[in-house]
Structure formats: C-alpha cells, structure tokens
Motif scaffolding. Structure first.
Motif, PDB file in Angstrom:
ATOM      1  N   PHE B 507      48.338  37.245  48.209  1.00  0.00           N
ATOM      2  CA  PHE B 507      47.092  36.496  48.386  1.00  0.00           C
ATOM      3  C   PHE B 507      45.958  37.117  47.564  1.00  0.00           C
ATOM      4  CE2 PHE B 507      48.877  34.998  52.627  1.00  0.00           C
ATOM      5  CZ  PHE B 507      49.085  33.701  52.177  1.00  0.00           C
ATOM      6  N   ILE B 508      45.897  38.431  47.537  1.00  0.00           N
ATOM      7  CA  ILE B 508      44.819  39.079  46.794  1.00  0.00           C
ATOM      8  C   ILE B 508      44.959  38.804  45.299  1.00  0.00           C
ATOM      9  CG2 ILE B 508      43.834  41.313  46.110  1.00  0.00           C
ATOM     10  CD1 ILE B 508      44.516  42.347  48.914  1.00  0.00           C
ATOM     11  N   THR B 509      46.171  38.893  44.804  1.00  0.00           N
ATOM     12  CA  THR B 509      46.357  38.714  43.356  1.00  0.00           C
ATOM     13  C   THR B 509      46.434  37.242  42.955  1.00  0.00           C
ATOM     14  OG1 THR B 509      48.751  38.867  43.640  1.00  0.00           O
ATOM     15  CG2 THR B 509      47.601  40.899  43.110  1.00  0.00           C
ATOM     16  N   GLY B 510      46.501  36.373  43.957  1.00  0.00           N
ATOM     17  CA  GLY B 510      46.531  34.951  43.645  1.00  0.00           C
ATOM     18  C   GLY B 510      47.936  34.421  43.394  1.00  0.00           C
ATOM     19  N   THR B 511      48.942  35.272  43.537  1.00  0.00           N
ATOM     20  CA  THR B 511      50.325  34.788  43.385  1.00  0.00           C
ATOM     21  C   THR B 511      50.597  33.719  44.430  1.00  0.00           C
ATOM     22  OG1 THR B 511      50.883  37.062  42.826  1.00  0.00           O
ATOM     23  CG2 THR B 511      52.715  35.560  43.151  1.00  0.00           C
TER      24      THR B 511
END
Lengths: 310, 550
Positions: B507-511
C-alpha cells in the motif's frame, strides 16, 4: 557356474562376498542414520510436538491426525506458496536446464584446448561464490540509488527501477542469477558425455560429408540423450525444492506475492514461531508433490524415450 | 559503530515499581474478570515462608557472596556481547561477580545477532546441558514454561533472598512474571522503559536555516520535508542531493502511527474502556496512515529504498550532511548521529535533536518498552539446582546491579567530593566501558539505569530525554498466554503478521491501490482468524487489569 550358484545357500553367498559387503557397510550406515532414521520424524506432522520433549517427543507427543494438513489446506497462502515454489523452479528448469547443454556443445566445438579450458574454468567460478555474496552483489547491482544496472538505465533515459521491491522482478532476478551462477558447473557432466562419444562416429560422419550442424543434431545430441533425460528427471525431483537460502536472502515483504515459497514459510513457522508439527506437515506435503512429479516424469520418460531411472 | 551502543542505556533504578499500567487506560475500571487470571497467591506464600537454609557445614547463603562454601562451576547458556570486539567472558565486571560469588563460569555463548534463531531449536529439542539459560524472548506463550525444562523458582525461594525481596517490592512485575500455573520461572532484567526510547530527531542546523520550529503536526512536517528537498540545505551548491528524511522502515510505525491513534509497535492496543483492537486492522485510521505514507512515497519524501535502509546508511548520510530528519533510539542522538555531523561542536545548536512526537487527528506519543526483558531460568535438568538458583539470585542482587550500572569504583567511576558518582576518563570512553563489561544484560539479569545513562550522554541530550518522558506511553503489557490461548496464537499470528507486513509495504509503495484493495485486506485479516486473536488478547488484557487491581 550358474548351476553352482544355485546350490549355494545365502550364508555361503554372504561369506563369499564378505569383503564387498564390508565395503558397503559405511554407506548403508550413512543412509540409515542420516536419511532413513530422520525420515521417521515425519510422524511429527501428525502429532502436536511438545516443545522441549527432545527426540522421544517426536514419537510420543499427542496424536492430532491430519489437523496440520487441514490447517495448511485451509490457509489463504496455500495457493500462493505452491504457485511460487513451482514457478521459481519451473522457470529455472526451462531457462536453466538447456543452457549447460548448449554451452557444453559449444565449448566442445572449440578447437584450441587452452581456450576451451579457459572458457570452462571462467564459467565454473561463479558456482563457487557463496550464495550470501551473490545475493549481496545482486542487491548492489540492482539498487535504485547507485546500482550499476539502474545507472545504465538512466544513461539511456529510462527511470530507475526498484527491482528488489517489485514482485514482478523477483522471478527473473532469481532465475537469471541462478543460471549465471550454475551453468558452467552444470555443463561439466554434459561435456564429459560429449567427450565420451567415440571418435569413430565423428569420423564416420565426416566421411559421410556431414556438416557441423548435422554432427551436433544427429550424433552429439542423440549420444548424450540418456544423460539429459537422467538429469532432467533428477531436476524434476527437486521441482518443489527451491533453494531456501537464496530466496530468504533476496526476498522482503514487498515481494512476498511472488517470492514467498514453501521453504521460507516452513522456516518462519518452524524455526521462528516454534510450530514444528505444522512446519513438518507443510514440508511433508512438499516432499509428496516432489515424489509424485519424479514418479510421473520417470513413467513418461520410460514410455516416450525408453530411458528411465528405474 | 553499527551495533554499538544498545547497551549504553544502562542500569539501575527500579522505576518499574513506580510506573505501571497500560497506555492511557491504566486507571480505568477493570473489565470483567477472567476466570483464569494468573494468581500470585502461591508465589506470595512462597515468599512469606522463605527462610535461609543452613547447610550441614554451617554455611548459609544470605544474598551476599560467596554463594557456596565449596565453590563450584555454573554452566550458563547466554549471548555474546552485541559489540563484536567485546569478549564478555573476560570483562572485569563479569569476572568480579563470579569472584565474589566464589564459583567459576562454564560459558556456552551464542552469537548475539542470531541468538533467537540458534537457541530456539536447541530449547525445542530439550537437550541443553546448562544450569542457567537465557531464553530468547519473554516467553509470552509459555512455550518454554510448558515444556517443563525450567524449574519453578518459587520452590527454591529459600535460596533466593534478593529475588524475593525484589518481587515483594515490585508487585506488578511479580504478577507479570507469574505463569498460568501460579509459579515463577524466570528472573528478568529490567529496562528503562520510559527513558531513552525511540524518538524523532531533526538536524538543528537545517531547521535554523529553514527558519522553522520543529513541526508538531503532520501538515507542518510535510511542509518542512518539502523545504528540505527543494533547497540546498548543506550549502554544497547542489540542490538535488538532500534526502529530506532517513527513516528505517521498522521505525515508521513508531513515528507516524500515534498521529493516527495507532500503536502499531505493540500491534494490539486497548482503548479507554479496556476494549482491545488490532491496530493494523483499524479500517479507518490505518487506512489514513497508509494513505499518508503513500503520499510521502509518491512525492519522493519517503525514499524508494525505505525498506532496505539500515543504520549504517543513515549514519553515512548524516556524516555527509545529506539528511535532515531521523528517527531512532534516543541514544543514537548524541552518540551516533550528532557526533558524526561535520559541524557538531558538542552543543544542541549543531546536533541532531529529539523533539516532541508528531500529532495528527490524534495527539502524538512515543511507545515505550516493557520493563521486563532478558529472562533467565534454571534448567530442571541441572544437577545443582540450588547452586544455580543462588547464583542467579546473587547476579540480580542490588550489589551486582551496582557493578552493571557503574562498574568498579576507582576504575570506571569515582565518587567526587559531593558524594556523587562520575565516570572516570576511561569510563567516558564507550569502547573501554563496553570492554569493561558495563550492562552485561547478555549474560546476567541486569537492570538499566537512567541516572548512569544521563551522565554518559551529552548534557543537552539528558535534558531532552527528561523533556520527552511525558510523551512516552506503555506498550502492550507482558501477559502470559494460557495453554489454549498460546495454541491459537501460535497457529494464527505468524500468518497475520505476514499478511500485514506485505500489504503495508504494498500500500505504501502503491503496488496495491488503497482505494480499491484496502477493504479486501481487512477482509483477508478476518479470514486469517484475527477476530479470534483479538478475543484472546481481550481476555489477557482483562486478566492483566484484574491482576493490577489485586
């Protein structure tokens, strides 16, 4: 002579072959102690191992039947673990298996003995680099800040890629680095097989006017076919046995989706969480799949090529 | 430099007895009592009835050395020092303890960094030849207790006057150490739980250049990061080499969780009514937390490589004046970060300085540590259980704690004219002090001291620590799980943790897309039996409150 053998009792046969049998004793002991005896430990997969109960506890802990298997089959990670484990090995096999064969054929075509040796030695070397070092190199080369690969990408106008944190890159990185590391070493057996082909056959091909491609296709490849089949079946036997260390050293939470394999899961459950029985059940499940694959591969091979391990 | 220093937060002070309770609700009404609350009656009775044993020869152990008339050898299975250049078995403080106890050590020391991985299978196999064993954790699920490989120490309280005295003086720790069966199995070390904890730090010189105060809320914080990113903070003519903040991924929950009302460090947390929840399953606040971090990541304020950032890299950046914000254990402030800054002159003005926690919709806080850690038990297979109990008791005595915290008078410290202790010149050299064996928590149940640490760090650092104490809250308390509970916890927790870890990073990296996939993540946790775990934690917490109120 065979008439004489029939008359001998098994005691006489034992006495006759006593020295040969004595020579095999260490091997038998090795397999008994390190392979067959530990194998009885799979009973842990069916009980609830009482931590601290030692070796005896493996056999005396409370029996729980298929509890751990049911738990694993009900786990949301089952599909992912099996898929990742299988695909990592499958890709390694698809891309990694033919390369040593092609390399062996190519290297045996080199006329200069010195050049051949130099090529072979330089390609063996990566095999002897420790996995930890290889993984360190991979991490450094692929670093988005300062890694040589990303620097090259930047130079041709491509933005840095965070290879180690993107699930889609894990398998290529694992397979390519694995192939690079092992193709030279794995080619040894094929080189030996090719060297074992009788020079008479080459001469016969030469007399028949065959070109190099035809020699490879009609002589070299058929001659090493049994070796290829044997190694292929043996490789299939480890289809679900991914090298734990390399995955463990390369993966992180960002790439679990493609990188978490049965072996790393067993490690986390068994060693880190002390769920030994559960981890044993998962490991046993893995071994059963391995066994089935190698059994089926052997059957197919026997039918298709007449070559088989047993 | 890397792994040095953890042990600099040294010993003394049983502030433990003064600080009790859990987070914000320590004073709230206890929830419904659980039937199986761990009772300390048996331990209390054992303390009450403990009396000094007089041996046939007339020798008796009263809590001071020697512990035996005939000497002996104690086999100890524990850790090496976390300083790779320190041989703890040759450290003068450690040797002094054995000399005064009148026994010899037989060490089995496992590497500090891989201790848990190495000792867990050894303990599981149950074939350890040692009298005293340092367990790898606090045994929250009573795995080692249930294995029967440790003796119930309360049955040997006649030989443990120092430990019984400490238990009597620390009822909360006594309750925490009391297992489901009513016995106590371990002697524990004591942390400084509210001091020198992980803290947010700024490069003061950069802050001054920016003309800003340390931000108190998330919005101001983001503005500051943008300023750091866009300006040539280190005056080297390159506006692009500044890395606004350098935070190791393990510290992100410490740093930002509280601003969203989450104690992600503990995982489980209780509200003011004593209701237990799992922080990473908070569908509203955890979502906002992830959205915030995702925003930082997308804007380049949280670096691409945040998952692989380690302390060495942070130090390297600070020594090259490349970064403005860090988050780490407080000791790093003056002992690891500030001292490598090119312009540090020993004052707060030129240092990396700790500040108040960031607030968001919720008021910020720092998560402290449990008081108890570093558990030592006596093996039930030992052929000299009494002697081992006596040594363990002696090694945790106040007399020995004094050694652990200050060392030996005349060598590591002196008493000045005012009657106060201060370290000698040698004692102020951390390398030397570690070689001397200060705070040997790897091999003994050592208790940390704020006072000794205050003297060791820079004056400004000690002052900042004192200021920050107000922001530190207790983490999830140490509560033993019952047998049934530990079975369930063992079965589910690992999978849940895996799920949270990988989804958080995604979620943080947008994956993974928070907008479309977050609900699926929450549903996934439920499918992994999180509600059952929360239920267990609720029961444990209720027991804890009940034990407190007794």
């Amino acid at each position: 002579m065979s008439q004489g053998n029939k008359k001998k009792s098994w005691k006489q046969l034992l006495y006759r072959d006593r020295f040969l049998l004595m020579m095999i004793i260490p091997v038998v002991i090795y397999y008994l102690v390190f392979c067959y005896l530990p194998m009885t430990g799979i009973v842990m997969a069916f009980n609830q191992y009482q931590v601290g109960s030692g070796f005896a506890g493996v056999y005396t802990s409370k029996w729980v039947g298929f509890k751990w298997f049911k738990q694993f089959f009900g786990s949301i990670y089952l599909g992912r673990l099996v898929r990742n484990t299988f695909l990592l090995q499958f890709y390694s096999l698809i891309f990694g298996f033919p390369i040593p064969i092609l390399f062996a054929i190519a290297v045996t075509q080199v006329r200069s003995k010195r050049a051949r040796k130099a090529i072979q030695v330089s390609t063996y070397l990566p095999y002897f680099i420790s996995t930890v070092v290889v993984c360190g190199m991979i991490n450094n080369f692929l670093s988005p800040s300062g890694g040589i690969i990303n620097q090259l990408l930047n130079k041709i106008g491509i933005e840095s890629i965070n290879f180690m944190n993107l699930p889609q890159w894990f398998r290529p990185i694992y397979v390519i680095s694995g192939s690079w590391q092992s193709f030279g070493f794995n080619s040894i057996i094929f080189v030996a097989a090719i060297m074992g082909i009788s020079p008479d056959l080459y001469e016969a091909m030469d007399v028949d006017g065959a070109n190099r491609r035809q020699v490879i296709w009609h002589l070299v490849l058929p001659s090493i076919r049994p070796t290829i089949i044997l190694l292929l079946i043996m490789s299939l036997g480890t289809m679900m046995s991914v090298g734990f260390e390399k995955v463990y050293l390369l993966y992180n939470t960002a790439v679990y989706e493609t990188a978490d394999v049965i072996q790393t899961y067993v490690y986390r459950q068994g060693i880190q969480s002390s769920n030994y029985s559960y981890a044993t059940a998962v490991g046993l499940f893995n071994s059963v799949i391995n066994f089935v694959i190698v059994f089926v591969a052997n059957k197919i091979s026997r039918k298709v090529t007449d070559t088989a391990i047993w | 430099m890397k792994k040095r220093v953890i042990s600099l937060v040294m010993a003394s002070m049983m502030m433990a007895s003064a600080i009790v309770g859990c987070g914000s609700n320590a004073g709230s009404e206890p929830a419904a009592p659980a039937d199986n609350a761990n009772k300390t009656e048996a331990v209390d009775a054992a303390i009450e009835s403990a009396e000094t044993k007089v041996e046939e020869s007339g020798f008796s152990y009263t809590g001071e050395g020697p512990i035996s008339e005939d000497g002996g050898t104690i086999k100890i299975l524990a850790q090496t020092s976390n300083y790779s250049n320190v041989d703890i078995t040759k450290a003068p403080i450690v040797l002094k303890v054995f000399e005064e106890a009148g026994v010899d050590p037989d060490w089995q020391l496992l590497d500090y960094n891989s201790y848990e991985d190495a000792i867990t299978p050894m303990l599981s196999a149950g074939n350890i030849d040692a009298d005293i064993i340092k367990i790898p954790d606090n045994d929250p699920n009573q795995i080692w207790i249930k294995s029967g490989m440790f003796v119930a120490l309360d049955e040997y309280f006649d030989y443990m006057p120092n430990f019984t005295k400490w238990l009597s003086e620390n009822p909360v720790q006594k309750a925490e150490l009391t297992a489901e069966d009513g016995h106590i199995y371990y002697v524990a070390g004591v942390n400084v739980a509210h001091d020198y904890q992980p803290v947010l730090m700024y490069n003061q010189v950069w802050l001054d250049k920016a003309g800003m105060q340390a931000p108190e809320n998330l919005d101001d914080f983001v503005e500051l990061l943008r300023y750091f990113k866009e300006n040539d903070m280190n005056d080297n003519g390159d506006k692009n080499d500044e890395i606004p903040m350098s935070i190791m991924s393990d510290f992100l929950p410490y740093m930002f969780g509280p601003a969203f009302g989450l104690d992600l460090v503990s995982g489980f947390q209780a509200d003011e009514n004593g209701k237990v929840t799992y922080a990473a399953a908070d569908s509203e606040n955890y979502r906002k937390y992830l959205e915030f971090l995702n925003g930082l990541y997308k804007e380049g304020l949280l670096e691409v490589e945040f998952t692989s950032l380690d302390r060495d890299k942070v130090i390297e950046r600070i020594s090259n004046d490349l970064t403005g914000v860090a988050f780490d254990y407080s000791w790093a402030m003056s002992m690891m970060y500030s001292n490598v800054l090119p312009y540090y002159d020993g004052t707060e003005k030129t240092a990396f300085v700790g500040v108040a926690p960031l607030s968001g919709e919720h008021k910020g806080f720092y998560v402290g540590r449990n008081f108890l850690s570093g558990m030592f038990g006596v093996s039930s297979k030992s052929s000299q259980i009494e002697l081992a109990c006596k040594f363990l008791d002696y090694s945790m005595s106040e007399h020995c704690q004094d050694y652990y915290q200050w060392g030996i008078e005349g060598e590591s410290y002196i008493v000045n004219a005012d009657g106060k202790r201060e370290y000698t010149e040698q004692g102020k050299d951390n390398d030397w002090l570690q070689q001397f064996g200060i705070n040997p928590a790897f091999v003994f149940p050592a208790q940390q001291s704020v006072e000794a640490t205050d003297i060791l760090v820079a004056d400004w650092h000690a002052k900042i620590n004192a200021d920050q104490r107000q922001y530190v809250v207790d983490p999830w308390p140490m509560i033993y799980a019952t047998s049934d509970e530990s079975d369930t916890i063992n079965m589910y927790l690992e999978d849940i943790q895996t799920n949270v870890d990988e989804n958080t990073t995604a979620f943080i990296t947008g994956t993974k897309d928070i907008a479309t996939e977050f609900d699926g993540y929450i549903a996934g946790l439920e499918a992994l039996n999180l509600p059952e775990l929360v239920n267990i934690r609720q029961q444990q917490y209720d027991r804890y409150l009940k034990a407190l109120s007794n």
